[in-house]
Design an enzyme around this catalytic site. Structure first.
Site, PDB file in Angstrom:
ATOM      1  N   LYS A  54     -27.422  16.628   4.475  1.00  0.00           N
ATOM      2  CA  LYS A  54     -26.405  16.569   5.013  1.00  0.00           C
ATOM      3  C   LYS A  54     -26.406  17.328   6.983  1.00  0.00           C
ATOM      4  O   LYS A  54     -25.985  16.663   8.231  1.00  0.00           O
ATOM      5  CB  LYS A  54     -25.171  16.990   4.968  1.00  0.00           C
ATOM      6  CG  LYS A  54     -24.662  16.442   3.286  1.00  0.00           C
ATOM      7  CD  LYS A  54     -23.486  16.518   2.848  1.00  0.00           C
ATOM      8  CE  LYS A  54     -23.586  15.632   0.919  1.00  0.00           C
ATOM      9  NZ  LYS A  54     -22.703  16.300   0.607  1.00  0.00           N
ATOM     10  N   GLN A  98     -18.506  21.281  -0.138  1.00  0.00           N
ATOM     11  CA  GLN A  98     -19.698  20.799  -1.303  1.00  0.00           C
ATOM     12  C   GLN A  98     -18.919  20.824  -2.571  1.00  0.00           C
ATOM     13  O   GLN A  98     -18.681  21.781  -2.925  1.00  0.00           O
ATOM     14  CB  GLN A  98     -21.266  22.018  -0.636  1.00  0.00           C
ATOM     15  CG  GLN A  98     -22.239  20.991  -1.279  1.00  0.00           C
ATOM     16  CD  GLN A  98     -22.417  19.584  -1.266  1.00  0.00           C
ATOM     17  OE1 GLN A  98     -22.899  18.828   0.280  1.00  0.00           O
ATOM     18  NE2 GLN A  98     -22.675  18.849  -2.896  1.00  0.00           N
ATOM     19  N   ASP A 121     -14.930  12.809   2.871  1.00  0.00           N
ATOM     20  CA  ASP A 121     -15.584  12.316   2.016  1.00  0.00           C
ATOM     21  C   ASP A 121     -14.779  11.843   0.844  1.00  0.00           C
ATOM     22  O   ASP A 121     -14.895  11.117  -0.718  1.00  0.00           O
ATOM     23  CB  ASP A 121     -15.710  13.771   0.853  1.00  0.00           C
ATOM     24  CG  ASP A 121     -16.834  14.232   0.599  1.00  0.00           C
ATOM     25  OD1 ASP A 121     -17.963  13.448   0.987  1.00  0.00           O
ATOM     26  OD2 ASP A 121     -17.077  15.964  -0.035  1.00  0.00           O
TER      27      ASP A 121
HETATM   28  C1  BQF Z   1     -32.913  10.143  -2.845  1.00  0.00           C
HETATM   29  C2  BQF Z   1     -24.839  15.078  -5.259  1.00  0.00           C
HETATM   30  C3  BQF Z   1     -24.373  15.030  -7.656  1.00  0.00           C
HETATM   31  C4  BQF Z   1     -23.526  15.951  -7.632  1.00  0.00           C
HETATM   32  C5  BQF Z   1     -22.895  16.898  -5.959  1.00  0.00           C
HETATM   33  C6  BQF Z   1     -30.567  11.195  -1.105  1.00  0.00           C
HETATM   34  C7  BQF Z   1     -29.082  12.960  -1.778  1.00  0.00           C
HETATM   35  C8  BQF Z   1     -29.851  12.459  -3.137  1.00  0.00           C
HETATM   36  C9  BQF Z   1     -30.777  12.215  -3.489  1.00  0.00           C
HETATM   37  C10 BQF Z   1     -27.738  13.478  -1.145  1.00  0.00           C
HETATM   38  C11 BQF Z   1     -25.324  14.265  -4.250  1.00  0.00           C
HETATM   39  C12 BQF Z   1     -26.040  12.639  -4.303  1.00  0.00           C
HETATM   40  C13 BQF Z   1     -24.662  14.911  -2.591  1.00  0.00           C
HETATM   41  C14 BQF Z   1     -31.659  10.993  -2.286  1.00  0.00           C
HETATM   42  C15 BQF Z   1     -25.369  13.952  -1.190  1.00  0.00           C
HETATM   43  C16 BQF Z   1     -26.179  12.304  -3.057  1.00  0.00           C
HETATM   44  O1  BQF Z   1     -33.747  10.190  -1.471  1.00  0.00           O
HETATM   45  O2  BQF Z   1     -32.495   9.470  -3.958  1.00  0.00           O
HETATM   46  C17 BQF Z   1     -30.022  11.432  -0.847  1.00  0.00           C
HETATM   47  O3  BQF Z   1     -27.955  14.355  -0.704  1.00  0.00           O
HETATM   48  N1  BQF Z   1     -26.688  13.005  -2.038  1.00  0.00           N
HETATM   49  C18 BQF Z   1     -23.574  15.385  -2.658  1.00  0.00           C
HETATM   50  O4  BQF Z   1     -23.591  15.933  -1.535  1.00  0.00           O
HETATM   51  O5  BQF Z   1     -23.527  15.940  -4.195  1.00  0.00           O
HETATM   52  C19 BQF Z   1     -23.425  15.759  -4.806  1.00  0.00           C
HETATM   53  C20 BQF Z   1     -24.906  14.491  -7.184  1.00  0.00           C
END
Ligand code: BQF
Length: 296
Positions: A54, A98, A121
């Site tokens: 992020k 987060q 969010d």
């Molecule tokens: C990609 C998330 C579960 C629990 C908390 C790019 C992200 C992920 C995959 C990413 C996620 C999932 C995020 C890919 C943020 C998505 O290339 O496939 C980016 O950074 N995510 C989160 O902040 O908390 C989570 C999944």
């Protein structure tokens, strides 16, 4: 026949370009740069990766950001106090805590402490409620990213049967709301499946659009879907893999290789929905800055 690939990474890059231009316009008018405050509690490796992603995205579009790192021993009161000080800080447009949080902290109490006007969010009850009412609000980034992908690829949603597998409050539930609402991208007949669903296949087999956000690798196999289905795989699962440099690789909730032969469209993991989640966060943060009620 094999499905067309929905390229989330490419669509996310297009969104970044748009947000970057909008940020430039906004700043040219004399406004300060949008500012996203990220709050990271504890040292869960996945959370550290997500906050890093992020931060990089913010740098790419010209949004200022800071990550506050807090010990996982912090009390709910202490965390709430910190959030309150961010709420009243004029220099902060968006606040992101987060997920997941350490288990002694209540996700809902922490989210409710965030000013809903800074809740980029889209997890605050005010935003969740307004989403259900079809009113302007911050939309949860992952389901909003899925809707954006469907729109980009001109995949029809109206009057289709959409099946959402997984009923989490952050993804599955708002996803079903967005698909079923009577707005420009919605109007689907929508079914939500979850861990109490008796016969999952009985539902998935009828899906025109199948959205899978269950957090279970290989949950969806070819025999569970019909020919021509649109598959949106929201799962992000880490599988141990010695041949990969980090010792693991990412897989979704769908058995990609078998299902892609039957599907008309399919999202890969990685590079499908994940990048869209982060791109929508950038869009929400710019929106928060533009809607800021505070003086410059
Ligand atoms: C990609 C998330 C579960 C629990 C908390 C790019 C992200 C992920 C995959 C990413 C996620 C999932 C995020 C890919 C943020 C998505 O290339 O496939 C980016 O950074 N995510 C989160 O902040 O908390 C989570 C999944």
């Amino acid at each position: 026949m094999s499905a067309e690939i929905i390229d989330g990474k490419m669509v996310a890059e297009l969104l970044y370009k748009r947000v970057k231009e909008d940020v430039q316009q906004w700043c040219k008018k004399g406004n300060r740069r949008p500012f996203l405050q990220v709050i990271l509690v504890g040292d869960e490796p996945a959370s550290i990766i997500y906050t890093g992603t992020k931060t990089k995205a913010c740098q790419q579009v010209g949004i200022e950001t800071d990550t506050m790192v807090l010990q996982d021993t912090i009390s709910e009161n202490e965390l709430t106090e910190i959030i309150h000080s961010c709420n009243t800080n004029y220099d902060i447009d968006g606040i992101l805590v987060q997920m997941p949080l350490p288990s002694h902290l209540s996700k809902y109490s922490v989210i409710e402490a965030i000013d809903h006007r800074k809740d980029v969010d889209g997890f605050h009850p005010m935003n969740v409620g307004r989403l259900s009412l079809d009113q302007p609000c911050f939309k949860s980034c992952t389901p909003a990213g899925v809707m954006e992908l469907l729109k980009y690829y001109s995949i029809p949603v109206k009057s289709k049967h959409a099946v959402v597998v997984g009923a989490s409050t952050i993804v599955g539930s708002p996803m079903a709301v967005m698909l079923s609402r009577e707005n420009s991208t919605g109007k689907a007949t929508t079914t939500i499946c979850h861990k109490y669903t008796r016969d999952l296949t009985a539902h998935t087999i009828g899906a025109d659009i199948l959205i899978v956000a269950a957090g279970q690798p290989n949950l969806i196999k070819a025999e569970m879907v019909k020919q021509g289905v649109v598959i949106i795989d929201v799962g992000i699962n880490r599988i141990a893999d010695e041949t990969h440099e980090k010792g693991y690789r990412l897989v979704g909730d769908v058995d990609f290789e078998s299902v892609r032969i039957k599907a008309s469209w399919i999202t890969p993991v990685p590079g499908g929905v994940g990048p869209m989640t982060v791109a929508m966060l950038m869009k929400n943060t710019l929106l928060a800055a533009k809607k800021s009620v505070y003086p410059k």
